[in-house]
Every structure is written in C-alpha cells, then in structure tokens.
Design a protein around this motif. Structure first.
Motif, mmCIF file in Angstrom:
data_model
loop_
_atom_site.group_PDB
_atom_site.id
_atom_site.type_symbol
_atom_site.label_atom_id
_atom_site.label_comp_id
_atom_site.label_asym_id
_atom_site.label_seq_id
_atom_site.Cartn_x
_atom_site.Cartn_y
_atom_site.Cartn_z
ATOM 1 N N ASP A 8 -82.448 -48.278 33.270
ATOM 2 C CA ASP A 8 -81.362 -48.810 34.108
ATOM 3 C C ASP A 8 -80.051 -48.000 33.604
ATOM 4 O O ASP A 8 -80.211 -46.665 33.223
ATOM 5 C CB ASP A 8 -81.094 -50.141 33.413
ATOM 6 N N SER A 9 -79.046 -48.539 33.226
ATOM 7 C CA SER A 9 -77.636 -47.934 33.073
ATOM 8 C C SER A 9 -77.907 -47.213 31.667
ATOM 9 O O SER A 9 -77.040 -46.189 31.339
ATOM 10 C CB SER A 9 -76.379 -48.816 33.168
ATOM 11 N N ILE A 10 -78.534 -47.562 30.839
ATOM 12 C CA ILE A 10 -78.498 -47.103 29.595
ATOM 13 C C ILE A 10 -79.195 -45.547 29.529
ATOM 14 O O ILE A 10 -78.620 -44.721 28.867
ATOM 15 C CB ILE A 10 -79.280 -47.690 28.391
ATOM 16 N N CYS A 11 -80.058 -45.427 30.712
ATOM 17 C CA CYS A 11 -80.654 -43.882 30.793
ATOM 18 C C CYS A 11 -79.787 -43.265 31.936
ATOM 19 O O CYS A 11 -79.721 -42.032 31.624
ATOM 20 C CB CYS A 11 -82.157 -43.957 31.414
ATOM 21 N N PHE A 12 -79.177 -44.022 32.763
ATOM 22 C CA PHE A 12 -78.423 -43.408 33.651
ATOM 23 C C PHE A 12 -77.106 -42.697 33.169
ATOM 24 O O PHE A 12 -76.787 -41.699 33.553
ATOM 25 C CB PHE A 12 -78.009 -44.337 34.578
ATOM 26 N N ILE A 21 -74.426 -37.440 28.030
ATOM 27 C CA ILE A 21 -75.300 -38.371 28.294
ATOM 28 C C ILE A 21 -76.865 -37.983 27.505
ATOM 29 O O ILE A 21 -77.288 -36.880 27.742
ATOM 30 C CB ILE A 21 -75.911 -38.579 29.784
ATOM 31 N N TRP A 22 -77.196 -38.990 26.669
ATOM 32 C CA TRP A 22 -78.559 -38.524 26.217
ATOM 33 C C TRP A 22 -79.450 -38.087 26.718
ATOM 34 O O TRP A 22 -80.219 -36.846 26.374
ATOM 35 C CB TRP A 22 -79.008 -39.698 25.090
ATOM 36 N N SER A 44 -83.015 -43.356 37.194
ATOM 37 C CA SER A 44 -82.446 -44.539 36.546
ATOM 38 C C SER A 44 -81.551 -44.941 37.200
ATOM 39 O O SER A 44 -80.648 -44.300 38.049
ATOM 40 C CB SER A 44 -81.970 -44.390 34.948
ATOM 41 N N VAL A 45 -81.217 -46.307 37.434
ATOM 42 C CA VAL A 45 -80.038 -47.108 38.287
ATOM 43 C C VAL A 45 -79.693 -48.083 37.581
ATOM 44 O O VAL A 45 -80.145 -48.894 36.772
ATOM 45 C CB VAL A 45 -81.040 -47.431 39.506
ATOM 46 N N VAL A 68 -95.280 -36.749 32.214
ATOM 47 C CA VAL A 68 -94.654 -37.621 31.137
ATOM 48 C C VAL A 68 -93.592 -38.635 31.876
ATOM 49 O O VAL A 68 -92.956 -38.015 32.578
ATOM 50 C CB VAL A 68 -94.066 -36.762 30.325
ATOM 51 N N VAL A 69 -93.587 -39.837 31.277
ATOM 52 C CA VAL A 69 -92.536 -40.886 31.837
ATOM 53 C C VAL A 69 -91.951 -41.632 30.497
ATOM 54 O O VAL A 69 -92.824 -42.001 29.724
ATOM 55 C CB VAL A 69 -93.011 -41.733 32.546
ATOM 56 N N TYR A 70 -90.697 -41.763 30.649
ATOM 57 C CA TYR A 70 -90.130 -42.621 29.613
ATOM 58 C C TYR A 70 -89.382 -43.678 30.415
ATOM 59 O O TYR A 70 -88.584 -43.610 31.381
ATOM 60 C CB TYR A 70 -88.952 -41.612 29.058
ATOM 61 N N ILE A 71 -89.870 -44.915 30.046
ATOM 62 C CA ILE A 71 -89.511 -46.118 30.459
ATOM 63 C C ILE A 71 -88.695 -47.194 29.661
ATOM 64 O O ILE A 71 -88.946 -47.170 28.431
ATOM 65 C CB ILE A 71 -90.812 -46.772 31.009
ATOM 66 N N GLN A 72 -87.478 -47.571 29.941
ATOM 67 C CA GLN A 72 -86.744 -48.510 29.384
ATOM 68 C C GLN A 72 -85.827 -49.399 30.203
ATOM 69 O O GLN A 72 -85.110 -49.140 31.037
ATOM 70 C CB GLN A 72 -85.679 -47.714 28.151
#
Length: 215
Positions: A8-12, A21-22, A44-45, A68-72
């Motif tokens: 979501d916005s934390i990844c975006f 942005i990290w 991410s959205v 590889v996938v990072y999901i949050q």
C-alpha cells in the motif's frame, strides 16, 4: 530476476521525494549487488487493502513472474471508517486468508522467496485516533497490533520470511521516544526518518533473499 514490492502507501512512498523512499533505496542496493541481474517493480498502491490487492494480483504480481516478492498490507484493512458502522474495512479473518491467497499466487507465478512485513504503529493519541469511527471497539493503534499478530500467524502457516517491523519499531523509535518523529504529521505515513528506518530493517532481508538466489 524480477523483485516485486506489493503493498500500500507505505511501500509506495507517499508524502516524501522519490529518492528518499525506502523501496527506491533498496532497489538501488539490489541492482548493485546483483550487477544488474535484478529488476525491481514497486507495484504498490495508496489506500489499498488486501481485498483491493487481490483484485489486481493478476496484472501487478502474477504477470511479473517474480522470483522474490515483498508483501505488506494492513494499515488500511484494519481501519474503521464511519460508513462501515463500527467494523474494520477488512475483517481480521478475511485479512488473514487474503494474505495467504496473495502468497500462494506469488508462488504460482514463480516466486522462490516471499517476504511478509508487519506494520509500524501510529503514535499514541495521534491524529489517526481522532479520525476513526466512534463505533470502533478499540483505538486504531491497538487494532494494528491485532492485525500484525495475524501477519505472524500467516508467515508461520505459509513458511515465508517474516520481517517484523512492529517489533523493531517498538524496540527502536518508540523505546527512544522518537516514534512521532518517524511519522508524517498525519500520524500514519512515514517521515524521511521513517523511510530510513524501513530501509535499515527491510533492506537486509531483501538483500539476503537476492544474494541467496544468486549464489
């Protein structure tokens, strides 16, 4: 090798310049250590729940054929809007199984490594607590913690790599009395310091996943 951030916005990276942005900083690291063999997609959205994520999992995750996938997700799922009459946007049980479905679909698409993140906490009695529905059964911050526990359960169920951001947040910024400084004035999104925190917590897990596959 495709590395996909799906969140979501934390990844975006809402509310800060792109170079801070990290995810952007981790992307640079992954390109460097892989000598260009890894391509990063940040799919991410802003505002997404896990329900929204499942609606776009085909074009934004499966079609990438990631290794590889990072999901949050979670900060939107556990929120209480006035229009939801005292219920979370996505129930706890639905949230848990939505995460399982996303993980399964990432693996169907070829992911050999899946990383799953918990969420940081909002500030005590901060702006977000004033925005949630008066029918909410508990403070927003406490609901985040309950959903984070569900993330830990899912990580164990599915045998993915847990990146426990909440635990690191409590032991780091909050223990030092800096939690508010790591957040945007809205009390939810990350300040530049918050992005730096995520970079140092999530980055090592991402680099390790890529290095293991390269080896």
């Amino acid at each position: 090798m495709k590395f996909v951030f799906f969140g979501d916005s934390i990844c975006f990276g809402q509310r800060v310049s792109p170079h801070l942005i990290w995810v952007s900083r981790i992307s640079q690291d992954l390109e460097r250590i892989s000598e260009g063999k890894v391509v990063v997609a940040n799919n991410s959205v802003n505002g997404n729940t896990t329900r929204n994520a499942l609606e776009r999992v085909g074009p934004d995750l499966q079609s990438e054929n990631p290794i590889v996938v990072y999901i949050q997700f979670g900060l939107n799922d556990c929120n209480f809007w006035q229009t939801d009459h005292g219920h979370a946007r996505v129930s706890l049980e639905a949230y848990k199984w939505n995460l399982v479905e996303i993980i399964n679909r990432a693996r169907f698409a070829g992911a050999q490594k899946v990383l799953l993140g918990t969420n940081h906490l909002t500030q005590f009695n901060g702006p977000m607590e004033k925005k949630i529905s008066s029918k909410a059964p508990m403070p927003y911050r406490e609901h985040i913690r309950i959903y984070n526990n569900a993330v830990r359960v899912v990580a164990e169920m599915t045998d993915v790599t847990l990146v426990d951001i909440e635990a690191e947040w409590i032991e780091g910024p909050e223990r030092k009395g800096l939690g508010e400084a790591y957040l945007d004035p809205d009390g939810l999104h990350l300040s530049p310091l918050g992005h730096d925190f995520y970079y140092h917590i999530v980055g090592p897990a991402c680099r390790k996943a890529v290095s293991t596959l390269l080896a």
